[in-house]
Design an enzyme around this catalytic site. Structure first.
Site, PDB file in Angstrom:
ATOM      1  N   THR A   1       0.809  -1.220   0.000  1.00 16.42           N
ATOM      2  CA  THR A   1       0.000   0.000   0.000  1.00 16.42           C
ATOM      3  C   THR A   1       0.844   1.273   0.000  1.00 16.42           C
ATOM      4  O   THR A   1       0.520   2.249  -0.675  1.00 16.42           O
ATOM      5  CB  THR A   1      -0.918  -0.010   1.239  1.00 16.42           C
TER       6      THR A   1
ATOM      7  N   SER B   1       1.140  -7.462  -0.976  1.00  8.08           N
ATOM      8  CA  SER B   1       1.816  -8.464  -0.144  1.00  8.08           C
ATOM      9  C   SER B   1       1.120  -9.823  -0.163  1.00  8.08           C
ATOM     10  O   SER B   1       1.745 -10.840   0.136  1.00  8.08           O
ATOM     11  CB  SER B   1       2.025  -7.963   1.279  1.00  8.08           C
TER      12      SER B   1
ATOM     13  N   THR C   1       1.017  -4.709   4.078  1.00  5.57           N
ATOM     14  CA  THR C   1       0.787  -4.982   5.503  1.00  5.57           C
ATOM     15  C   THR C   1       0.229  -6.378   5.782  1.00  5.57           C
ATOM     16  O   THR C   1       0.187  -6.788   6.933  1.00  5.57           O
ATOM     17  CB  THR C   1      -0.194  -3.943   6.082  1.00  5.57           C
ATOM     18  N   ASP C   2      -0.181  -7.103   4.749  1.00 14.67           N
ATOM     19  CA  ASP C   2      -0.885  -8.363   5.028  1.00 14.67           C
ATOM     20  C   ASP C   2       0.003  -9.573   5.287  1.00 14.67           C
ATOM     21  O   ASP C   2      -0.452 -10.554   5.873  1.00 14.67           O
ATOM     22  CB  ASP C   2      -1.879  -8.678   3.900  1.00 14.67           C
TER      23      ASP C   2
END
Lengths: 161, 161, 161, 161
Positions: free
Chosen positions: B11, B55, B84-85
């Site tokens: 992101t 990700s 972030t995942d």
């Protein structure tokens, strides 16, 4: 564990109140509030104001009052937002008068209100320092985190190193 | 000592290329470049790109290539910007395959291009972590810095803790 | 047809030069430059500086010099960025001394450097006014465009209406 | 006199909802709300949503519904925020179906959420156009304001002229 942010003034909190017949850059609400809203942090916190001064105008008495304020609190970890010109003086005073707490001093070269401000980066650095350190007085500026005994400032560029 | 920033997508680096007849959010230049311009940092650095992926699309092979890239460099300290995942998955893989280097993984919940982005705060936190730590693999997100073994994520809120 | 932007100072162009041992809000490069980069406009333009003053400090002589500057140019359409406190005085002076040209005066309540600034909106309004009008002196502020003869200001709120 | 802003979607209103396990650019609240907060305008207004679509997905039926919505209102002046790819089609449809009202269509090349967005400038231009015009359908983009009959778009650069 709750992190306590203390506003003392400095460039980071300069704002531009709307007035007719005149204008002024004055200290506003702590920039910390707006930065933490963006971060949505994983810790509890409180934001308090000690005073609102340009750091060249901070007196020895102000610094002693700041130490007293911190010693009077039950929390362990503090971030002080501060003008960039006398961070080392404040760090030395707090080192002398506070034991067994963690204090990280930070600030900004441009007001947080500016879209090109360094404030969010500097505050992010100070927050990470409180996540990793236990006690002592530190300055987090320009990407480095050092104790008041080891940090230096280049007076030509304004950079801490 | 030079700090190496490695872009992997996520992101933080989503941009919006101008097109007619259609629009797209695509990966752009590393947001790290723009954030470090604001910080004017007290350290040398280099920004490189490993890959540009959401990700959830990062494969085991990508992670091994990333470990290899880091092992091939002479520098000691690395910051990886990452979606972030799957930060924890990448952190675990790098922990296995890299010894005697420091790696801090960070990212953002909103693209750096957004004025309300958390990216500058998160990257500031990762930078401070490299100033204080020596070796190991860490994640710096939402104001905390923890190793891949101890960090957790709340899947409802997206918060690391 | 080329549009000429004239900087005269005012809140819109206040900047915060980085200094050690002291700080200052001073006039910087025209904010117009940065705003037009975002717009990518469909017209040719030039940006020039007449002077850099808080509008309460603009003298009658400054206003006559500004009229002379505009009269000396071959272009037809001008946008003046100006402090918000004496726009009407300047508009009246230019109305008296300039014939057969179009002048639109605008400015901002917060410096363009602030992320919450009104500057891009106000300048956008002034630009549209030059697209629709032929001659005369107008003020474009707070979403309305009126001639110096009809515009008024609420001195409590600072709003033009 | 009240100005009515109508959201129809388009790049200007693209946002980035926070999610775990996936990400998306979706339409959010009207950017107009945030822009008008910065302007503190000298006019009354209301912001309503007709639909939220990428402009390539707007159908003839959507355009007729939009005309009907505007005709059903007692107000005289409307600003439509709209995707940039089919502004001329919408302007032509509204020209056919609406008499004795003023409609100004605008939009942005980058989402208003981006700090380098053109949205505030474009909306400022549309607002000024409503201050100067009485009836008709106009497009305000890239610094020019023209009727649907005279405006053109360069399909290579995306610029209206």
């Amino acid at each position: 564990m709750k992190l306590v942010f203390i506003q003392t003034g400095g460039t980071i909190d300069k704002d531009y109140p709307q007035k007719t017949k005149g204008w002024a850059f004055e200290f506003g609400e702590p920039a910390t509030t707006r930065i933490l809203e963006k971060l949505n942090p994983s810790f509890e916190y409180e934001i308090i104001t000690a005073f609102q001064k340009d750091s060249l105008e901070i007196t020895d008495e102000d610094r002693l009052n700041l130490a007293q304020l911190i010693n009077s609190r039950s929390e362990q970890k503090f971030i002080i937002t501060h003008g960039t010109d006398t961070m080392i003086e404040t760090a030395k005073c707090l080192t002398e008068h506070i034991k067994d707490k963690l204090i990280v001093i930070t600030g900004a070269m441009l007001p947080e209100r500016f879209y090109n401000s360094d404030a969010p980066i500097q505050l992010g650095a100070a927050i990470a320092a409180t996540s990793l350190l236990k006690t002592g007085v530190f300055i987090a500026m320009h990407g480095i985190v050092k104790s008041s005994a080891t940090i230096k400032r280049n007076l030509d560029t304004g950079l801490y190193y």
